[in-house]
Enzyme design. Structure first.
Site, PDB file in Angstrom:
ATOM      1  N   ARG A 183       0.862  -1.184   0.000  1.00  0.00           N
ATOM      2  CA  ARG A 183       0.000   0.000   0.000  1.00  0.00           C
ATOM      3  C   ARG A 183       0.890   1.224   0.000  1.00  0.00           C
ATOM      4  O   ARG A 183       2.118   1.115   0.119  1.00  0.00           O
ATOM      5  CB  ARG A 183      -1.024   0.011   1.142  1.00  0.00           C
ATOM      6  CG  ARG A 183      -0.717  -0.760   2.349  1.00  0.00           C
ATOM      7  CD  ARG A 183       0.477  -0.240   3.071  1.00  0.00           C
ATOM      8  NE  ARG A 183       0.347   1.176   3.337  1.00  0.00           N
ATOM      9  CZ  ARG A 183       1.332   2.003   3.571  1.00  0.00           C
ATOM     10  NH1 ARG A 183       2.594   1.580   3.548  1.00  0.00           N
ATOM     11  NH2 ARG A 183       1.133   3.279   3.831  1.00  0.00           N
ATOM     12  N   GLY A 184       0.277   2.395  -0.098  1.00  0.00           N
ATOM     13  CA  GLY A 184       1.055   3.626  -0.253  1.00  0.00           C
ATOM     14  C   GLY A 184       1.094   3.935  -1.734  1.00  0.00           C
ATOM     15  O   GLY A 184       1.483   3.091  -2.547  1.00  0.00           O
ATOM     16  N   ALA A 185       0.701   5.152  -2.089  1.00  0.00           N
ATOM     17  CA  ALA A 185       0.502   5.490  -3.498  1.00  0.00           C
ATOM     18  C   ALA A 185       1.716   5.163  -4.379  1.00  0.00           C
ATOM     19  O   ALA A 185       1.568   4.455  -5.392  1.00  0.00           O
ATOM     20  CB  ALA A 185       0.095   6.958  -3.621  1.00  0.00           C
ATOM     21  N   ARG A 224      -7.703  -0.528  -6.707  1.00  0.00           N
ATOM     22  CA  ARG A 224      -8.074   0.496  -5.713  1.00  0.00           C
ATOM     23  C   ARG A 224      -8.318   1.808  -6.466  1.00  0.00           C
ATOM     24  O   ARG A 224      -7.626   2.110  -7.430  1.00  0.00           O
ATOM     25  CB  ARG A 224      -6.984   0.686  -4.646  1.00  0.00           C
ATOM     26  CG  ARG A 224      -6.798  -0.580  -3.789  1.00  0.00           C
ATOM     27  CD  ARG A 224      -5.901  -0.322  -2.596  1.00  0.00           C
ATOM     28  NE  ARG A 224      -6.556   0.533  -1.613  1.00  0.00           N
ATOM     29  CZ  ARG A 224      -5.922   1.079  -0.573  1.00  0.00           C
ATOM     30  NH1 ARG A 224      -4.623   0.871  -0.408  1.00  0.00           N
ATOM     31  NH2 ARG A 224      -6.579   1.829   0.280  1.00  0.00           N
ATOM     32  N   ASP A 241      -2.330  10.662  -1.644  1.00  0.00           N
ATOM     33  CA  ASP A 241      -2.724   9.607  -2.586  1.00  0.00           C
ATOM     34  C   ASP A 241      -3.143  10.188  -3.930  1.00  0.00           C
ATOM     35  O   ASP A 241      -3.107   9.516  -4.954  1.00  0.00           O
ATOM     36  CB  ASP A 241      -3.835   8.747  -1.987  1.00  0.00           C
ATOM     37  CG  ASP A 241      -3.288   7.925  -0.839  1.00  0.00           C
ATOM     38  OD1 ASP A 241      -3.189   8.475   0.271  1.00  0.00           O
ATOM     39  OD2 ASP A 241      -2.889   6.773  -1.071  1.00  0.00           O
ATOM     40  N   ASN A 267      -5.683  12.235   1.003  1.00  0.00           N
ATOM     41  CA  ASN A 267      -4.750  11.377   1.741  1.00  0.00           C
ATOM     42  C   ASN A 267      -5.560  10.535   2.733  1.00  0.00           C
ATOM     43  O   ASN A 267      -6.782  10.674   2.833  1.00  0.00           O
ATOM     44  CB  ASN A 267      -3.696  12.258   2.453  1.00  0.00           C
ATOM     45  CG  ASN A 267      -2.553  11.456   3.044  1.00  0.00           C
ATOM     46  OD1 ASN A 267      -1.980  10.605   2.368  1.00  0.00           O
ATOM     47  ND2 ASN A 267      -2.232  11.697   4.295  1.00  0.00           N
ATOM     48  N   LYS A 268      -4.885   9.699   3.467  1.00  0.00           N
ATOM     49  CA  LYS A 268      -5.503   8.789   4.443  1.00  0.00           C
ATOM     50  C   LYS A 268      -6.531   9.509   5.314  1.00  0.00           C
ATOM     51  O   LYS A 268      -6.317  10.645   5.739  1.00  0.00           O
ATOM     52  CB  LYS A 268      -4.389   8.197   5.307  1.00  0.00           C
ATOM     53  CG  LYS A 268      -4.811   7.261   6.418  1.00  0.00           C
ATOM     54  CD  LYS A 268      -5.613   6.084   5.931  1.00  0.00           C
ATOM     55  CE  LYS A 268      -4.961   5.359   4.779  1.00  0.00           C
ATOM     56  NZ  LYS A 268      -5.894   4.452   4.081  1.00  0.00           N
TER      57      LYS A 268
END
Lengths: 344, 344
Positions: B48-50, B86, B232, B242-243
């Protein structure tokens, strides 16, 4: 209307507590027979929520008296021991002080044991009545078709019954207000997910659970009509100390013009302090954040800062809903008036 | 200075991924051999993580080509399949588009398989270089003795290596800035607790983990000098997706005058959208909130709202730290300039 469960039940000279550490996956009763059991139950959060802690502590004083009837020094020490179980909720001290006042007024009576027992039962019973009145008074701030956000658990489980903030929500629900509730999960102890969600599903109140950090977008996007939550201690200027995360919500609400209410009995007001800076904030075990149940969620060598409460400045509070009415700003003046009328 | 681990490693025509679902209690490698493995790894958050998603997807395109070398329709379909794993991080689409551009330019070459493989490797390698440059550029916003708050994981694990926001933190640490870091645990997937805390302890950077709702009081009390986190997707007006939890922090920072930075490569900017309202917000499984690992934390019949991201309006963003420099407001103009200079 009442719950199908008793947060605390006094029976055969024992205090039966729902073990709130285990909900919602297990429903077990913790039996407290001594003042040490009571202290443990409060400290380890078998029972939590400011009013529930107060009512539980009252029975602790009764148990302490039974153990040290002929030794006042040890009895007072035992009461202090209970009082030190947790530092933030003022209701703990309030209940013990009330029990000790009754003790000092009646200690020469042959009936003192019975008198203390009756006082503890009275504190428990009064708390339920108080919460129903808070619920009634709260109706005025809940519009028809309201979507309400709450944080932590200020429900029947946080009190002797009915609840404060969740009491307002229940009263609105049973008054057919067609409400919808968002419940913050409330890290790290998950009182929102484990306890509030359990109470909401038991009562069949339409609701959704969210991670704490979701609330801000709902508030911004106009999806929340009001926030209502409890309090662990309120200063005489209206500063509200409550579960960690409350302050953050209050800033977002203020920014986006959403009303922000604290629901609490008068016993939650600490009349000895001028503002919230004088409230001790409990810092709890680091493993509360590193573990969820048996599941490890952080490296064991990662340090943690784990405050259990925060203080919301009175400027961010729309009103405080009490059993004696809804207190609006200016809080300092209006809390002083309430004190004059009902406490002094 | 580099990590002792590789978030993704391409070896013997397989992509080896650290299984981030299991950290920090287990360190296991997930082996991806097909484009379907890649899609699963992205969707289920093995990776995960852009930026890490982008680099992983690039290998997915290579794997898809290997499988469908003689069937362009199926190949494109496979790329779409990966692209849909995603919805929010734009780097996924960016990497696939870049791979497809190379494919279309070279599809008649005998070497096309090797060319695609090399391009994927290049994307991975460029990401590390990019992050080091973000880290260098970020030094200008980190004062000596700064206490920094970060949210989620924008570290080596969120990228091909080094990290974006955590890259800035690492660069400051290795430049002897005597920093201290607070890491939000980042519910519900705990990337802060599980991944950022793991990276911070690995690198021995002085730090503490906090529940997400603790951050607001630290910011109010002057204990945070700056917030730096990833992104993101960034809109051309500077709105940062973002998150979940990022928006809430941004409001608190704005209120208390604390600088709020997003660190991200240019590949995170979506040049096709005017503002954040056009970014799709992924809603993830309700059980992510009801369970933590095997531990149930909410009633199974409690409904859940679980958005994975939120959008922070550009007005709340102090600056965006990229590999090409730090972008300050007015973001619309300055992002357009950057595009002209480096993208067009």
């Amino acid at each position: 209307m009442n719950e199908a469960f008793n947060t605390l039940e006094f029976k055969n000279d024992e205090l039966l507590l729902i073990d709130q550490r285990l909900l919602p996956s297990k429903f077990e009763i913790f039996v407290a027979k001594t003042y040490k059991d009571i202290e443990f139950a409060i400290r380890d959060m078998v029972v939590r929520g400011a009013p529930a802690i107060g009512a539980t502590a009252a029975y602790g004083v009764y148990f302490a008296y039974k153990e040290f009837a002929k030794n006042e020094v040890e009895f007072i020490k035992a009461c202090d021991f209970i009082n030190n179980a947790r530092p933030t909720a003022i209701n703990l001290k309030w209940a013990i002080d009330r029990m000790l006042k009754v003790y000092h007024e009646n200690k020469k009576s042959d009936n003192i044991k019975e008198i203390l027992k009756k006082e503890a039962i009275l504190i428990q019973e009064e708390d339920i009545t108080t919460n129903k009145m808070i619920g009634e008074n709260g109706l005025s701030v809940v519009p028809q078709n309201a979507t309400i956000l709450t944080h932590c658990n200020a429900g029947a489980l946080a009190t002797a019954g009915w609840g404060t903030a969740l009491g307002v929500i229940k009263s609105a629900f049973y008054a057919n207000k067609n409400i919808f509730v968002y419940a913050d999960e409330t890290r790290p102890r998950q009182q929102g997910a484990r306890l509030t969600a359990w109470e909401l599903t038991q009562a069949k109140i339409p609701s959704k659970l969210i991670a704490d950090s979701v609330a801000a977008t709902l508030i911004r996007d106009g999806k929340i009509d009001l926030v209502v939550l409890g309090a662990d201690r309120i200063a005489t200027n209206g500063d509200v100390c409550n579960k960690i995360g409350t302050f953050s919500l209050s800033v977002i609400c203020k920014q986006y013009g959403v009303p922000f209410y604290s629901a609490a009995p008068l016993s939650t007001i600490d009349f000895t302090i001028d503002d919230g800076s004088q409230i001790p904030i409990e810092e709890r075990d680091k493993d509360e954040v590193r573990f969820v149940g048996e599941t490890q969620v952080a490296p064991l060598d990662m340090d943690v800062y784990n405050p259990a409460f925060d203080v919301t400045p009175h400027q961010n509070v729309t009103a405080i809903i009490t059993e004696k009415g809804v207190i609006y700003p200016p809080f300092k003046e209006n809390i002083a008036k309430l004190k004059k009328q009902f406490i002094d």
